[in-house]
Scaffold this active site. Structure first.
Site, PDB file in Angstrom:
ATOM      1  CB  ILE C 636      -0.937  -0.003   1.225  1.00  0.00           C
ATOM      2  CG1 ILE C 636      -1.832  -1.252   1.216  1.00  0.00           C
ATOM      3  CG2 ILE C 636      -1.776   1.274   1.268  1.00  0.00           C
ATOM      4  CD1 ILE C 636      -2.679  -1.425  -0.035  1.00  0.00           C
ATOM      5  CD  GLU C 712     -11.579  -1.366 -10.930  1.00  0.00           C
ATOM      6  OE1 GLU C 712     -10.741  -0.653 -11.491  1.00  0.00           O
ATOM      7  OE2 GLU C 712     -12.789  -1.259 -11.139  1.00  0.00           O
TER       8      GLU C 712
END
Lengths: 173, 339, 745
Positions: C636, C712
């Protein structure tokens, strides 16, 4: 249901005269040459080049065009500029004072209360109005009273967090 | 949207004079529905007469008989938050706050709220037949997607729903609409103000051309102890009602002395059934009795392909809202169902 | 003091100040002198021909400059292919104002250009248009018999056809211990970004254009314009510094781009075309899709037979496809599988990728079926998924580049309090409300594409990085700066990012959760090359301390090159540039995924989602009161903006499961709620407690950064988790999205 022909007949407009309309925008008396059919939103964006106020629907269904008019948050898309002659309008461009961001603007950055940024000016102006109204006591109240501002990116929880932060600061003062 | 002349009227005779001049002239006050409709070319006006600056009717005043007079030009938000309304007519306050959004409530006037037009999809689409928009063209909703449409008081020509929340409370409170026109002043009982579609669905109400709503009177009885407004819709806020209910109860010695139940989202006007309210008198405020009243209110409901759920939903909503009225503190923001 | 790595820091968006002050300008906000306003005229019929236009009244208005229709438009590129774009499905792309044919309701058929917006809008109402209508079909469910196998094309690269059948599904299913077969449906959805689609085209003379466009790909728009209008690509500059949301709607050039450019070229004046909200429903959308599942297990809950079939909608002119049925066997192993995908051509505009296209559709069916199985088997829904946990991608027999889904389940369940769930439906309540707990799994592919980036060290010793990539609200600028800062060992404040301009180095369209990996890799490549170049320049400096060293011997930190073992020995970037006669040092590099290596792995982000709903027992009203999404998406880069991406997906999940739907009147062939008042996206009052966990996941195979993308995955698992929670609360299984509360009465 085929072959339906609308009998809509527009009113033929003959009168295209503009008139000067003076509105106090962000503390500055601003005179614009406008026809009556110009909405306050388009007057700001297209005639005063203040594009911070956003057009998301133009029909009072999204809140992106929220500005503060004579102290109240309103939708600039659903009012005519000529009707606001002499009013005091604050747009997002007028929210920061002397280069100092408004606490809500700071909180929005800190809490990541936006993604694309398009609903943001409306959210901030609406929140300013909401806090001034002083009717929200709980987080649930804030959510309800901010529900006139849609956010398609889904920044909702961060937006409410940012507003609650400022609301709590205010109530501690 | 066409262009138009813009005229500011400062007194009633001036306003009447301008609107008389041409039938394509229209009054504008809050403008929240009119400008929306004009942008869609559903309403046309050669001139707009701004009546926001008319002298008078900008306040909320006490009436000698203990009631309240709501100036037609007071904004919905100012009405909802007015101390006298909050104290004596909290049902009205709650209903107003369940409608639209805070921004729109800051703009929309009390008079204008009564004059909102339907949100029927087909009315809003100028390229489909609609008897309300174009008398005689037909109704697209009857055989169309009619989930949001009416189940009571419909006609062969129209099944549209009147969208106001405020008016549901005003109907329950037996309000009176005060009107000025060139021929003088008159008053209409709230129940007589809005119309059923019949075969003239183009007429939403009984206001005559050129007339202006000047104020709305609410009688003294405000049901401030036992009241509730419940609104059921496809999201928790900023959406029109599929079904809404305004309830005011007056209790005495554990029995119902007087009851008011008005429905929104189900008809061309706020829906009240006197027989149901009479039925409840002198009865215990119980779910069973409210359920019976609900049966009476929904009697004769006619459903369409996609809105048959509204009958059962309305019945249950009536019962819940009457129970909520026994404990008004249980009401939630946005007139959502109580916990 | 050494610079802390920027990657992994929750840095606030660098463009935040611009966005909260209203200074950020979007495509329709460039007010140039002499600007003309275009207003689009849309067909009011669904199918047929335009017989005639009467433009007389409209043209007679003072201030109306021109009205363009197919009758008077300039001649354009003839070939279909010229209209193709980076996201074009197999078939023939829609060509605005091409001829008299109308093939979908709301198709643009004309453009009024006038001196003001109000005038253009008004003139459009004065147009008289005669049509000849033809019959049409827009109802998927009524036309399932017409379903066919999709054609294959360029776009199929990222959307492979269903995997081949394995074993004998029918027999295995017939002999399975527990079976579930079910049907699922969702109708049309529209992206509805808050910003209206807009293009401002500035005619610069000599066939040169500067175009401010709302798009997810500046170069995609540039190529499209160049091809159609026969312009040299160098003469077409497309700029999109701010994009007010897109969610896939900007993956293809929309018709306002065509119309704005056409009018500007013809009139040799600046022209802006902005769509209105109802026009936002006249192009791509998520296609209505019907799905069927049949899953069978053995007595231990292990899946032995799996059939997933989807029939989606497409237009008559293109075969738009989605990956709907490719996921089930990626998630759960099964020896016998049958995956089928078909299309029905309808008289609608071509569908278009909309956030988590296909994945969010497929997971609805897969994860609801898994839930139903769990009740049949009397096995906890999460346990059932753990029983069927597949370490490899069973559909292709490949290992995953990394997969920490197990940790998602465990950490998510812990945070949520899943253990407190009473397995019995309708068994948990709070006052008038039934409480339901539901869970589901999410999966989304981790792709990346080739891209370029430029990196420059300027005379101040600061880093400038540029790419043509857009930022639709994901936080591109911020993560680009973080990645670049670490590459050169600079603080983020010393990195300036430029993007959203087709003049900058090549970037593909922004979408599919591949942009961080794509642009991040390009920046890494550029950074690496720049380090080399800087080091070489430093070595070449007079009496350089590095003269006998290799790049391995030095470190890049705090804006300096220093000797690894003795950091005090250093030369600042500023000094290097000064020695370079003050000339900035730059590199442009191309990063290409290592396709050969990547083929060895399946690459995907995973999630586990846990949801609590409250359902009013009498009234049916549903609230998602709590939700936890645990995500394994590799590294991340920025936990703050990544969390916002997941939260956004979670809000979209509430919307998909309970709120948004485009209402179609099949008789009229048109959408009836083309506005934000009746197309219900969630309001603040709909959104309650939401929590995001990023599970630690190291991935050295997926790409150099180890990132998988987070755009998504937040929307894939949660919609079925909501449906499963509604079932747990009420005992009612509603397999149609959105779930209307009244269906629970």
């Amino acid at each position: 249901m085929l072959n339906y022909q609308s009998t809509y007949s527009p009113v033929l407009t003959k009168d295209f005269d503009t008139r000067p309309v003076t509105i106090n925008i962000n503390g500055k008396p601003t005179t614009l040459q406008l026809m009556p059919w110009v909405s306050l939103l388009d007057a700001l964006r297209e005639y005063a080049d203040l594009t911070g106020t956003k057009k998301g629907c133009d029909h009072g269904q999204c809140g992106a065009c929220t500005v503060i008019c004579d102290g109240d948050r309103i939708l600039s898309c659903l009012t005519l500029a000529v009707m606001k002659e002499g009013s005091e309008i604050t747009t997002i461009e007028g929210v920061a004072e002397n280069g100092q961001l408004h606490p809500l603007q700071k909180a929005f950055i800190e809490y990541d209360a936006f993604q694309c940024g398009y609903c943001t000016p409306g959210q901030i102006c609406s929140a300013i109005g909401m806090l001034k109204e002083g009717k929200a006591k709980t987080r649930a109240d804030v959510k309800e009273l901010m529900s006139g501002n849609l956010c398609r990116c889904g920044a909702n929880t961060n937006i409410i967090d940012a507003i609650m932060e400022v609301k709590n600061q205010d109530s501690h003062e | 949207m066409n262009n138009f002349s813009y005229i500011k009227a400062n007194d009633l005779p001036t306003a009447f004079g301008h609107v008389r001049l041409g039938d394509a002239a229209k009054y504008i006050a809050g403008g929240t529905n009119l400008i929306d409709l004009m942008k869609y070319n559903l309403t046309k006006a050669s001139s707009l007469v701004d009546i926001n600056h008319l002298v008078g009717n900008h306040d909320i005043e006490e009436l000698p008989d203990g009631g309240l007079r709501l100036g037609a030009f007071v904004r919905n938000a100012a009405t909802a938050y007015h101390p006298l309304v909050e104290e004596r007519y909290p049902l009205l306050s709650r209903a107003i706050l369940a409608g639209a959004s805070a921004q729109i409530r800051n703009m929309a006037t009390n008079g204008g709220n009564l004059l909102q037009r339907t949100r029927c999809y087909y009315f809003y689409d100028a390229n489909t037949p609609c008897n309300k928009r174009e008398p005689g063209s037909g109704c697209s909703a009857i055989l169309g997607y009619n989930r949001i449409m009416a189940i009571l008081g419909t006609s062969e020509s129209c099944i549209a729903v009147f969208p106001s929340d405020m008016c549901v409370a005003l109907a329950a409170l037996d309000a009176v609409v005060n009107i000025s026109g060139e021929d003088g002043e008159r008053s209409l009982a709230f129940a007589d103000f809005h119309r059923l579609p019949g075969d003239t669905p183009e007429l939403d109400n009984n206001l005559k051309p050129g007339e202006i709503i000047t104020s709305i009177d609410i009688p003294q009885k405000g049901f401030a102890r036992n009241y509730s407004y419940l609104k059921l819709r496809d999201r928790n806020s900023y959406a029109f009602a599929l079904v809404s209910v305004a309830t005011g109860l007056e209790l005495e010695n554990g029995l119902i002395k007087d009851a008011r139940i008005a429905l929104g989202g189900v008809a061309h006007k706020p829906w009240r059934v006197k027989e149901a309210e009479d039925f409840l008198k002198e009865k215990e405020p119980s779910a069973e009795n409210f359920a019976q009243a609900a049966e009476i209110i929904l009697f004769g409901a006619k459903v369409f392909e996609y809105n048959s759920f509204k009958v059962e939903l309305a019945k249950r909503a009536i019962v819940r809202n009457c129970m909520m009225a026994l404990n008004p503190e249980s009401q939630l923001p946005g007139a959502q169902p109580s916990a | 003091m050494s610079t802390r790595p920027a990657i992994g820091q929750p840095i606030s968006r660098l463009e935040g100040h611009m966005k909260v002050t209203g200074a950020a300008k979007y495509a329709g906000e460039y007010n140039v002198p002499g600007l003309l306003y275009g207003y689009v005229i849309n067909s009011t019929i669904t199918k047929g021909k335009i017989i005639s236009f009467n433009t007389e009244a409209a043209k007679a208005l003072p201030g109306v400059i021109e009205i363009f229709t197919h009758e008077n438009r300039p001649s354009l590129a003839w070939f279909d292919l010229s209209y193709a774009d980076m996201d074009a499905p197999p078939g023939s792309p829609f060509r605005p104002l091409y001829n008299a044919e109308v093939s979908s309701n709301g198709q643009p058929i004309g453009l009024v250009v006038a001196e003001t917006f109000e005038l253009a809008r008004y003139a459009a109402t004065l147009m008289e248009i005669q049509y000849e209508e033809e019959s049409f079909r827009v109802d998927l469910k009524e036309n399932l018999a017409e379903a066919h196998t999709p054609s294959i094309g360029m776009a199929t690269m990222l959307k492979p056809p269903p995997p081949k059948p394995k074993g004998d599904f029918e027999e295995a299913f017939a002999n399975s211990y527990a079976q579930v077969s079910a049907e699922y449906f969702h109708g049309t959805e529209h992206h509805n970004p808050m910003e209206l689609f807009a293009t401002t085209t500035i005619y610069e003379g000599d066939g040169k254009l500067t175009i401010y466009d709302k798009t997810q790909g500046t170069i995609n728009s540039q190529l499209y314009v160049g091809n159609i209008f026969g312009l040299h690509f160098k003469d077409v500059r497309v700029i999109s510094p701010y994009v007010g949301g897109a969610f896939g709607s900007g993956l293809r050039p929309q018709y306002q781009l065509f119309l704005s450019v056409m009018a500007a070229l013809e009139l040799k004046r600046p022209v802006r075309v902005t769509l209105d909200r109802s026009q936002m429903f006249t192009f791509g959308h998520r296609p209505q899709t019907v799905q069927y599942t049949r899953f069978g297990t053995d007595e231990y809950g292990k899946i032995i037979a799996m059939n997933h079939k989807a029939i989606g909608e497409t237009s008559k002119n293109e075969d738009y496809t989605e990956n709907v049925v490719n996921w089930a066997n990626m998630l759960y192993a099964s020896k016998n599988t049958l995956m089928q995908y078909e299309l029905v051509d309808l008289d609608v505009f071509s569908p278009l990728d909309m956030r988590a296209p296909g994945g969010s559709t497929g997971s609805h069916a897969i994860e609801s079926t898994m839930d139903e199985l769990s009740y049949k088997l009397k096995i906890d829904p999460m346990q059932l998924r753990l029983i069927n946990y597949s370490e490899k991608d069973d559909s292709l027999g490949r290992p995953y580049s990394s997969k920490e889904l197990r940790q998602c389940y465990l950490q998510g369940a812990e945070r949520f309090g899943w253990a407190e769930r009473n397995p019995e439906p309708r068994s948990m309540r709070r006052g008038n409300k039934l409480i339901g707990y539901g869970m589901a799994t999410g999966i989304w592919e981790a792709n990346h594409l080739p891209a370029r980036a430029e990196a420059i060290i300027d005379s101040e010793g600061k880093l400038q990085v540029s790419s043509a990539v857009t930022d639709i609200g994901t936080g591109m600028m911020t993560i680009m700066a973080q990645i670049a800062a670490d590459e050169l060992g600079l603080p983020v404040e010393d990195v300036a990012i430029s993007y959203g301009d087709s003049k900058m180095p090549f970037a593909p369209i922004q979408g599919g959760s591949f942009t961080t990996s794509t642009i991040g890799s390009a920046i890494k490549a550029a950074g690496k090359a720049l380090r080399k170049k800087l080091f070489k320049k430093a070595k070449d400096m007079d009496s350089s301390i590095f003269s006998s060293m290799d790049i391995e011997d030095v470190a890049f930190r705090d804006g300096k090159i220093s000797v690894k073992d003795s950091p005090a020995l250093s030369v600042s970037f500023k000094e290097i540039v000064a020695a370079n006669k003050g000339k900035a040092i730059k590199t442009i590099n191309f990063s290409v995924p290592k396709f050969f290596k990547l083929k060895k792995y399946s690459r995907a982000a995973h999630s586990a989602v846990f949801v609590e709903v409250e359902v009013d027992e009498q009234l049916g009203v549903i609230n998602v009161t709590r939700a936890v999404t645990a995500v394994a998406a590799g590294r991340i880069i920025n936990p703050k903006t990544a969390r916002s991406q997941i939260l956004g997906g979670m809000v979209w999940s509430v919307s998909k499961a309970l709120r948004e739907e485009t209402i179609t009147d099949y008789r009229l062939g048109k959408y009836m709620n083309q506005n934000l008042g009746e197309y219900h996206i969630p309001v603040h009052a709909d959104i309650h407690d939401m929590d995001v966990i990023f599970v630690e996941e190291k991935d050295e195979n997926v790409n150099e950064l180890g990132t998988k993308g987070v755009g998504e995955i937040g929307l894939v698992g949660m919609p079925p988790a909501i449906a499963n929670a509604v079932y747990h609360a009420t005992g009612k299984r509603i397999n149609q999205f959105p779930i209307h509360f009244d269906s629970l009465l």
